[in-house]
Motif scaffolding. Structure first.
Motif, short mmCIF file in Angstrom:
data_model
loop_
_atom_site.label_atom_id
_atom_site.label_comp_id
_atom_site.label_asym_id
_atom_site.label_seq_id
_atom_site.Cartn_x
_atom_site.Cartn_y
_atom_site.Cartn_z
N UNK A 135 16.10 43.67 41.19
CA UNK A 135 15.86 42.56 40.25
C UNK A 135 15.64 43.08 38.83
N UNK A 136 14.90 44.18 38.71
CA UNK A 136 14.66 44.77 37.39
C UNK A 136 15.99 45.20 36.76
N UNK A 137 16.81 45.93 37.52
CA UNK A 137 18.10 46.41 36.98
C UNK A 137 18.99 45.25 36.57
N UNK A 138 19.07 44.22 37.41
CA UNK A 138 19.91 43.07 37.08
C UNK A 138 19.36 42.31 35.87
N UNK A 139 18.04 42.22 35.77
CA UNK A 139 17.42 41.53 34.64
C UNK A 139 17.70 42.24 33.32
N UNK A 140 17.64 43.57 33.34
CA UNK A 140 17.78 44.33 32.10
C UNK A 140 19.20 44.79 31.81
N UNK A 141 20.05 44.90 32.85
CA UNK A 141 21.38 45.48 32.63
C UNK A 141 22.51 44.65 33.22
N UNK A 142 22.20 43.48 33.78
CA UNK A 142 23.26 42.68 34.40
C UNK A 142 23.89 43.44 35.56
N UNK A 143 25.20 43.61 35.51
CA UNK A 143 25.90 44.35 36.57
C UNK A 143 26.11 45.82 36.21
N UNK A 144 25.66 46.23 35.03
CA UNK A 144 25.90 47.59 34.53
C UNK A 144 24.79 48.54 34.97
N UNK A 145 24.64 48.71 36.28
CA UNK A 145 23.66 49.65 36.80
C UNK A 145 24.20 50.25 38.08
N UNK A 146 23.64 51.39 38.46
CA UNK A 146 24.08 52.07 39.68
C UNK A 146 22.86 52.41 40.53
N UNK A 147 23.15 52.68 41.81
CA UNK A 147 22.10 53.12 42.75
C UNK A 147 22.71 54.25 43.57
N UNK A 148 21.96 55.35 43.69
CA UNK A 148 22.45 56.46 44.50
C UNK A 148 21.29 57.14 45.22
N UNK A 149 21.53 57.56 46.46
CA UNK A 149 20.50 58.32 47.18
C UNK A 149 20.46 59.76 46.69
N UNK A 150 19.25 60.30 46.57
CA UNK A 150 19.06 61.71 46.21
C UNK A 150 17.96 62.27 47.10
N UNK A 151 18.13 63.49 47.58
CA UNK A 151 17.09 64.09 48.42
C UNK A 151 15.77 64.19 47.68
N UNK A 152 14.68 64.05 48.41
CA UNK A 152 13.35 64.24 47.85
C UNK A 152 13.12 65.75 47.74
N UNK A 153 12.85 66.27 46.53
CA UNK A 153 12.67 67.72 46.38
C UNK A 153 11.58 68.26 47.32
N UNK A 154 11.91 69.34 47.98
CA UNK A 154 10.98 70.05 48.87
C UNK A 154 10.50 69.22 50.06
N UNK A 155 11.20 68.13 50.39
CA UNK A 155 10.81 67.29 51.52
C UNK A 155 12.05 66.89 52.34
N UNK A 156 12.69 67.86 53.01
CA UNK A 156 13.88 67.52 53.79
C UNK A 156 13.58 66.59 54.98
N UNK A 157 12.31 66.45 55.32
CA UNK A 157 11.92 65.59 56.43
C UNK A 157 11.92 64.10 56.05
N UNK A 158 12.01 63.79 54.75
CA UNK A 158 11.97 62.40 54.29
C UNK A 158 13.37 61.87 54.04
N UNK A 159 13.51 60.56 54.19
CA UNK A 159 14.76 59.90 53.79
C UNK A 159 14.95 60.11 52.29
N UNK A 160 16.19 60.15 51.82
CA UNK A 160 16.40 60.30 50.38
C UNK A 160 15.76 59.15 49.60
N UNK A 161 15.38 59.45 48.37
CA UNK A 161 14.96 58.39 47.45
C UNK A 161 16.21 57.69 46.95
N UNK A 162 16.09 56.44 46.60
CA UNK A 162 17.17 55.72 45.94
C UNK A 162 16.87 55.70 44.45
#
Length: 170
Positions: A135-162
């Motif tokens: 909602x924040x991204x759409x409110x401030x940037x409309x459709x001009x935003x991206x989302x990507x998963x990235x590993x949590x540094x030093x925590x391979x046991x966790x799901x990636x952060x978005x």
């Protein structure tokens, strides 16, 4: 007894006098996040708090206090103010103020104070955060935003952060 929080929110730079309140809010924030990362408090009941120190004193960082009337309602930590991309390092709204528009108003205020490219991470396993940040991204940037998963540094046991990325104009 405190007043019921409304959607009215003020956002201001946190001062050294605000640090004790922000540190207590930090404990609530880390407690909320412990659900997604499994972190337990230290023996003294606290959580790691290096980011609090950075937010108040490191170059390129800024701390903001969110308030509803005279009541602290949360905080925001920004880093990367001296670089090409700003990062909303930490953002927290107390549970009693959630779902009342406080978070959206506050984050809009913080991000528009620093126009330019932004990145914001949240836990992949946190559906409430995913919906809020979309909602924040759409409110401030409309459709001009991206989302990507990235590993949590030093925590391979966790799901990636978005990570969401967009640009805020002045």
């Amino acid at each position: 007894m405190t007043d019921i929080i409304t959607a009215d929110v003020t956002v201001r730079p946190a001062t050294p006098q605000d640090r004790p309140a922000v540190e207590r809010l930090w404990l609530m924030f880390r407690h909320d996040l412990s659900e997604f990362g499994g972190a337990l408090p230290a023996a003294d009941g606290t959580f790691r708090s290096e980011r609090v120190g950075c937010a108040f004193s490191a170059p390129g960082w800024a701390a903001y206090l969110l308030a509803s009337g005279d009541h602290p309602a949360g905080f925001a930590f920004v880093r990367g103010l001296e670089g090409p991309v700003r990062v909303l390092n930490s953002f927290f709204v107390v549970r009693g103020a959630r779902r009342r528009g406080v978070g959206l108003r506050a984050v809009r205020e913080v991000l528009t104070r620093h126009p330019g490219p932004w990145e914001i991470a949240h836990q992949q396993d946190n559906p409430a955060a995913a919906g809020f940040w979309q909602r924040v991204a759409e409110d401030l940037a409309g459709e001009a935003w991206t989302r990507e998963p990235r590993p949590v540094p030093d925590r391979p046991d966790l799901a990636p952060d978005l990570w969401i990325s967009f640009t805020v104009t002045g």
